[in-house]
Structure formats: C-alpha cells, structure tokens
Write an enzyme that holds these catalytic residues in place. Sequence first.
Site, PDB file in Angstrom:
ATOM      1  CG  ASN A   5      24.445 -40.122  48.755  1.00  0.00           C
ATOM      2  OD1 ASN A   5      24.961 -41.231  48.570  1.00  0.00           O
ATOM      3  ND2 ASN A   5      23.158 -39.977  49.000  1.00  0.00           N
ATOM      4  CD1 TRP A   6      29.243 -39.584  43.917  1.00  0.00           C
ATOM      5  CD2 TRP A   6      30.248 -41.335  42.956  1.00  0.00           C
ATOM      6  NE1 TRP A   6      30.381 -39.127  43.303  1.00  0.00           N
ATOM      7  CE2 TRP A   6      31.022 -40.179  42.714  1.00  0.00           C
ATOM      8  CE3 TRP A   6      30.696 -42.553  42.454  1.00  0.00           C
ATOM      9  CZ2 TRP A   6      32.198 -40.208  41.980  1.00  0.00           C
ATOM     10  CZ3 TRP A   6      31.874 -42.593  41.728  1.00  0.00           C
ATOM     11  CH2 TRP A   6      32.618 -41.433  41.487  1.00  0.00           C
ATOM     12  CE  LYS A   7      20.767 -39.342  45.551  1.00  0.00           C
ATOM     13  NZ  LYS A   7      19.430 -39.046  45.982  1.00  0.00           N
ATOM     14  CG  HIS A  93      19.576 -41.140  51.982  1.00  0.00           C
ATOM     15  ND1 HIS A  93      18.513 -41.159  51.101  1.00  0.00           N
ATOM     16  CD2 HIS A  93      20.366 -40.106  51.603  1.00  0.00           C
ATOM     17  CE1 HIS A  93      18.671 -40.179  50.224  1.00  0.00           C
ATOM     18  NE2 HIS A  93      19.779 -39.527  50.501  1.00  0.00           N
ATOM     19  CD  GLU A  95      17.614 -41.654  47.570  1.00  0.00           C
ATOM     20  OE1 GLU A  95      18.699 -42.251  47.716  1.00  0.00           O
ATOM     21  OE2 GLU A  95      17.504 -40.571  46.935  1.00  0.00           O
ATOM     22  CD  GLU A 161      19.848 -35.635  52.398  1.00  0.00           C
ATOM     23  OE1 GLU A 161      20.485 -35.162  51.451  1.00  0.00           O
ATOM     24  OE2 GLU A 161      19.675 -36.852  52.567  1.00  0.00           O
ATOM     25  N   GLY A 167      16.533 -34.922  44.815  1.00  0.00           N
ATOM     26  CA  GLY A 167      16.480 -35.318  43.409  1.00  0.00           C
ATOM     27  C   GLY A 167      15.348 -34.654  42.622  1.00  0.00           C
ATOM     28  CB  SER A 204      17.581 -30.275  44.504  1.00  0.00           C
ATOM     29  OG  SER A 204      16.771 -31.396  44.225  1.00  0.00           O
ATOM     30  N   GLY A 225      23.798 -34.962  46.257  1.00  0.00           N
ATOM     31  CA  GLY A 225      23.571 -36.204  45.529  1.00  0.00           C
ATOM     32  C   GLY A 225      23.906 -36.033  44.060  1.00  0.00           C
TER      33      GLY A 225
HETATM   34  C1  PEP Z   1      20.925 -37.071  48.562  1.00  0.00           C
HETATM   35  O1  PEP Z   1      21.342 -38.003  47.920  1.00  0.00           O
HETATM   36  O2  PEP Z   1      20.851 -37.150  49.773  1.00  0.00           O
HETATM   37  C2  PEP Z   1      20.530 -35.839  47.879  1.00  0.00           C
HETATM   38  C3  PEP Z   1      20.348 -34.760  48.563  1.00  0.00           C
HETATM   39  O3  PEP Z   1      20.390 -35.933  46.528  1.00  0.00           O
HETATM   40  P1  PEP Z   1      20.166 -34.697  45.509  1.00  0.00           P
HETATM   41  O4  PEP Z   1      21.259 -33.698  45.798  1.00  0.00           O
HETATM   42  O5  PEP Z   1      20.294 -35.320  44.149  1.00  0.00           O
HETATM   43  O6  PEP Z   1      18.824 -34.139  45.778  1.00  0.00           O
END
Ligand code: PEP
Length: 244
Positions: A5-7, A93, A95, A161, A167, A204, A225
Amino acid sequence: MFIANWKMNGSQSMLVRWLEGVNKTLDKSLQTKCILCPPVCFLSEASKVIKKEKLSISLGAQNIDPSNISPLTGGIDGAMLKELGAEYVVIGHSERRKVFKEENQLLSEKLESASKEDLRVIFCIGESLKEKEEGKTISVLKKQLEILNDAELNNFTVAYEPVWAIGSGETAKLDDIEDIHRQIVDEVRSFKKESFLGVFYGGSVDSSSSRQILSLKGVQGLLIGGASLECEEFCNIVLTNNQN
Ligand code: PEP
C-alpha cells in the site's frame, strides 16, 4: 499474500523502477502472491508495464467511491478502477475513516460499488490506542465488521490493522495478533460468507517482523505500507516468508 500500500507516495518513474525490481527479484510464482496498490493516478501506467513485461503481480486501488451517488465531482467508481487494471480495492483504511469520516453507511455503499464490478475487497478494520486501552478492541472490530453481513461480495479479505501500529514503528504483540485474528475469523464466518478468504495483518510490518507475524495461525497475508515503498525491502519480505 503481500499487499503493497503506497498510500500517497511515489511517482511514475518510481513505479516503473519498482516493478522492474520486482520482476528481477521475485519469480512468477512469488509475484502472483503480490498486490500493488499505488495511488490511483499510476494504475494505468502500472497496468501497461505489467502487461508489457509480463509480470504476474496484481493491482489494487486504495479507495473507491459509491456508484449510486451521481453526480459526484472527483468520484471514481468500480468500473473506472477496473478499466485502469485494478482487480482489488482497499475499503475502510483507518486513514480514510479518520480524515474523511468514513463510517459504516458510506463504507457499505463502497462495498456495493466494488461488488458491482467484481472487485476483490480488502476490508480494513482496527482499533485506536484509546479503544485498546479501554479494552474495547473486540467490540470496535465487531462493529466495523457488521456491514460485511449484508454485503454481497466477490472474494474478499479483512485486514486487521491496529490504528496505533500504522506508520508508528510499533507492531501488536504476537499473542494479541493471533487471538484477534481468530476472533475476526469466527465473527466473519458467522455471517456465512463463502467468499471470505481470511484475515491479513498490517501495521509497521517490515522484513524483520514479517516472518513471525505471518507464521501465526489465522494470518493469511500482510498489508505493508511504508516498508513496501522500497522495492528491495518489499521483495525481502516476500522472499523471507518463502523460506522453510
Ligand atoms: C498501511 O498503510 O495500511 C500500513 C499498515 O502502513 P505501515 O506498514 O506503514 O504501518
């Protein structure tokens, strides 16, 4: 499965380099286990590179809009995502739940938009730190899962998550991950959805933590991510988890 997931990161040139790197590092059978979710504006280019270089990686979108709201300036529905080459879509998600106040009603409409086009949904759920500390994790997750009961879905997965792990460099305790995944599986199974493929973990995850997490019972894949932006790190996660 490994979802990158590049966001809201990357560029067209990074995308091309990343896909070339994946093609060199991962054999076709490993590529089939990977889903790249770049920003929607790069999906079309990603799709072209995948076809041209004959990669076996799949594409997903990070968001979808309901197809029943019309007109909707700036909206992108399932048919459009499909035309861009997406087979998967991330819905819910944290976010987006937080910033755009996406709640069950809107998320149900998004599920419907995805289902109309047979997109495979990756449905994200997770509790905040406050909810965790108050012992509300399971009740929060069950409330978020509730809308799956009425949704008609093509093959779908749930991504657990914890919001506080995204993050932040923190991952949940292994015992907690296993226990919570089991409870999510039980809950979704109680809806009798034959198209439910299992639960992924995200928060993470990197190449040093992925193996232990993926070896837990009930963890069918990883949503990655930050660590997915570097091709080498992403490929390391995939390769590490392919060893016996
Ligand atoms: C995500 O984008 O859903 C995510 C888990 O990000 P990260 O791995 O950076 O925590």
